[in-house]
Enzyme design. Structure first.
Site, mmCIF file in Angstrom:
data_model
loop_
_atom_site.group_PDB
_atom_site.id
_atom_site.type_symbol
_atom_site.label_atom_id
_atom_site.label_comp_id
_atom_site.label_asym_id
_atom_site.label_seq_id
_atom_site.Cartn_x
_atom_site.Cartn_y
_atom_site.Cartn_z
ATOM 1 N N GLY A 176 3.927 -1.321 8.811
ATOM 2 C CA GLY A 176 5.264 -0.980 8.323
ATOM 3 C C GLY A 176 5.161 -0.735 6.838
ATOM 4 N N LYS A 231 0.828 -1.218 0.000
ATOM 5 C CA LYS A 231 0.000 0.000 0.000
ATOM 6 C C LYS A 231 0.858 1.262 0.000
ATOM 7 C CE LYS A 231 -1.964 -1.430 3.825
ATOM 8 N NZ LYS A 231 -1.557 -2.826 3.956
HETATM 9 P P1 IMP Z 1 -1.158 -6.715 16.280
HETATM 10 O O1 IMP Z 1 -1.762 -5.793 15.278
HETATM 11 O O2 IMP Z 1 0.270 -6.355 16.634
HETATM 12 O O3 IMP Z 1 -2.013 -6.904 17.493
HETATM 13 O O4 IMP Z 1 -1.040 -8.165 15.602
HETATM 14 C C1 IMP Z 1 -2.184 -8.933 15.286
HETATM 15 C C2 IMP Z 1 -2.003 -9.700 13.985
HETATM 16 O O5 IMP Z 1 -1.966 -8.761 12.898
HETATM 17 C C3 IMP Z 1 -0.683 -10.468 13.882
HETATM 18 O O6 IMP Z 1 -0.905 -11.663 13.142
HETATM 19 C C4 IMP Z 1 0.224 -9.549 13.110
HETATM 20 O O7 IMP Z 1 1.244 -10.242 12.424
HETATM 21 C C5 IMP Z 1 -0.773 -8.922 12.141
HETATM 22 N N1 IMP Z 1 -0.363 -7.590 11.678
HETATM 23 C C6 IMP Z 1 -0.464 -6.416 12.328
HETATM 24 N N2 IMP Z 1 -0.029 -5.415 11.580
HETATM 25 C C7 IMP Z 1 0.347 -5.935 10.402
HETATM 26 C C8 IMP Z 1 0.855 -5.372 9.184
HETATM 27 O O8 IMP Z 1 1.047 -4.172 9.018
HETATM 28 N N3 IMP Z 1 1.118 -6.275 8.200
HETATM 29 C C9 IMP Z 1 0.880 -7.591 8.318
HETATM 30 N N4 IMP Z 1 0.403 -8.161 9.424
HETATM 31 C C10 IMP Z 1 0.135 -7.334 10.463
#
Ligand code: IMP
Length: 431
Positions: free
Chosen positions: A41, A17
């Protein structure tokens, strides 16, 4: 009235994105983030420079634009301040003309990070305190930016000048005819309500999150476009029907840093060639590993190797329904180059029966097996291609097949990280 265009992830995040937002930023006046925090990220390459953002909208690279961090986000003040300072040291001064932070955004505190690290293992969270911070928001015990910024600490004093009522700024900008670009974070299948719960993030990464996370009414949103990688990746746990190889195989794989350390840069290219030979001999795990090596599928936020799989059209159609995407933006088509054949998951089988829609019950989703349509791949390196018509025949057929299956226009195809490696198929879709 100005246009409001949103660019959201159609898969499990990491769809590219950031590059698309950067590409569309030229004609935007305001770039806004509505949800998520530094779990996101975004990598953007401009010429020789690479920028990695976690909190700042990618529009911060383009001078003269206002970047908004909306009320629906959660902010780790130290991370945000570091990102601002890092940009300033690279010659991008950030003043309140370039950045506005919502006074209503919630603050990630150290206790949230500690709790996330302790309890986020099963879901495989990023450990940035996202879930616990949103939990406190919903429990009505959180601290919001407006309150935090008046405190007597270094991050709060530095951030105070940026803190505003961003809903007013955004709506006034739309009234004045300015163009607003909303930069999605995470992806539709990580949405707290519509994603593969509990393997999701803690905010609404689908279209509804734009309205709640920015204070923009639904009727003011001109169009929502979905970004899809030409294959699929996922970080962390949870079902993944079209996955290539297993999580256990992935766990045994050395990280890209280890490969580079042990074999050098040439070693990575050699490894990729070896892996491709196996991939082209029907070795599913190595097909997935090839996508990982070729697409550099290692997390921007965590450095973790990403799980990889074939394009999942069942999941894509679900994302299209939930978000009402006007078009699909297809990224990283170049990564598939070299594969003898490419597959698209066009249906699921559950308990011996084919099912037409994406199951929202994760236990059912875990039991689904993919039905593939197999298409011939292409050998050519497409990274130097200048327009869609110059793509190899099989690459064009692949894009056309995805269009036919998804039943929405493909408006942009991207085949490399540079701005120049982008073909806009339907410019009317944008500003
Ligand atoms: P959290 O957002 O850190 O609570 O993570 C929850 C889930 O979302 C996990 O499986 C992370 O790997 C995934 N996740 C969170 N942000 C991203 C992102 O920007 N890209 C891909 N996966 C994400």
């Amino acid at each position: 009235m100005g246009k409001v265009l949103a660019i959201l992830g159609g898969q499990w995040g990491d769809e590219g994105k950031g590059k698309i937002v950067d590409f569309l930023t030229e004609k935007a006046d305001v770039i806004a983030r509505s949800t998520g925090g530094n779990n996101a990220g975004h990598t953007v390459k401009v010429g020789d420079e690479t920028f990695k953002f976690h909190l700042l909208p990618s529009g911060i690279i383009s001078k003269g634009k206002l970047n908004v961090i909306g009320n629906g986000t959660v902010i780790d003040p130290k991370v945000l301040l570091n990102e601002i300072q890092a940009m300033e040291s690279r010659g991008y001064p950030i003043t309140p003309n370039e950045l506005a932070i919502s006074a209503s955004a919630h603050i990630i505190q150290q206790k949230h990070i500690d709790e996330d690290i302790e309890s986020g293992g099963k879901v495989g969270t990023t450990g940035r305190g996202i879930g616990p911070c949103y939990a406190d928001k919903v429990r009505r015990v959180g601290i919001r930016m407006g309150e935090y910024a008046t405190k007597d600490t270094i991050p709060s004093e530095r951030l105070l000048p940026f803190v505003r009522e961003t809903y007013r700024i955004l709506n006034a900008a739309i009234d004045e005819g300015k163009n607003v670009l909303v930069e999605g974070a995470q992806g539709s299948l990580l949405d707290i309500d519509h994603g593969t719960y509990p393997y999701v993030t803690s905010s609404n990464s689908t279209a509804g999150g734009i309205c709640t996370g920015l204070g923009i009414a639904p009727g003011r949103i001109t169009a929502v476009h979905g970004v899809f990688k030409a294959y699929v990746t996922r970080v962390g746990g949870g079902p993944f029907v079209s996955e290539l190889g297993s999580e256990a195989q992935l766990k045994k794989e050395p990280s890209i840093e280890e490969v580079k350390r042990d074999m050098g840069r040439d070693g990575v290219a050699q490894l990729r060639r070896r892996v491709l030979i196996k991939a082209n001999h029907d070795d599913a795990y190595n097909a997935g590993r090839y996508l990982r090596l070729q697409g550099m599928e290692y997390g921007t936020t965590t450095g973790r190797p990403r799980r990889t799989g074939w394009f999942d059209a069942v999941a894509a159609k679900y994302a299209i329904t939930i978000n009402g995407f006007s078009s699909a933006i297809l990224t990283k088509l170049d990564v598939l180059s070299g594969l003898r054949e490419v597959k698209v998951c066009v249906g699921y089988e559950l308990n011996g029966k084919s099912i037409a829609s994406f199951p929202t019950n994760i236990r059912n989703l875990e039991k689904c097996t993919p039905a593939y349509r197999i298409m011939p791949g292409w050998e050519e390196d497409i990274s130097k291609v200048k327009s869609f018509k110059d793509l190899p025949k099989n690459a064009k057929s692949y894009v056309e097949a995805l269009h036919a299956i998804m039943q929405i226009p493909v408006s942009i195809v991207s085949f490399g990280p540079e701005r120049s490696q982008t073909a806009v198929l339907d410019p009317r879709m944008f500003f």
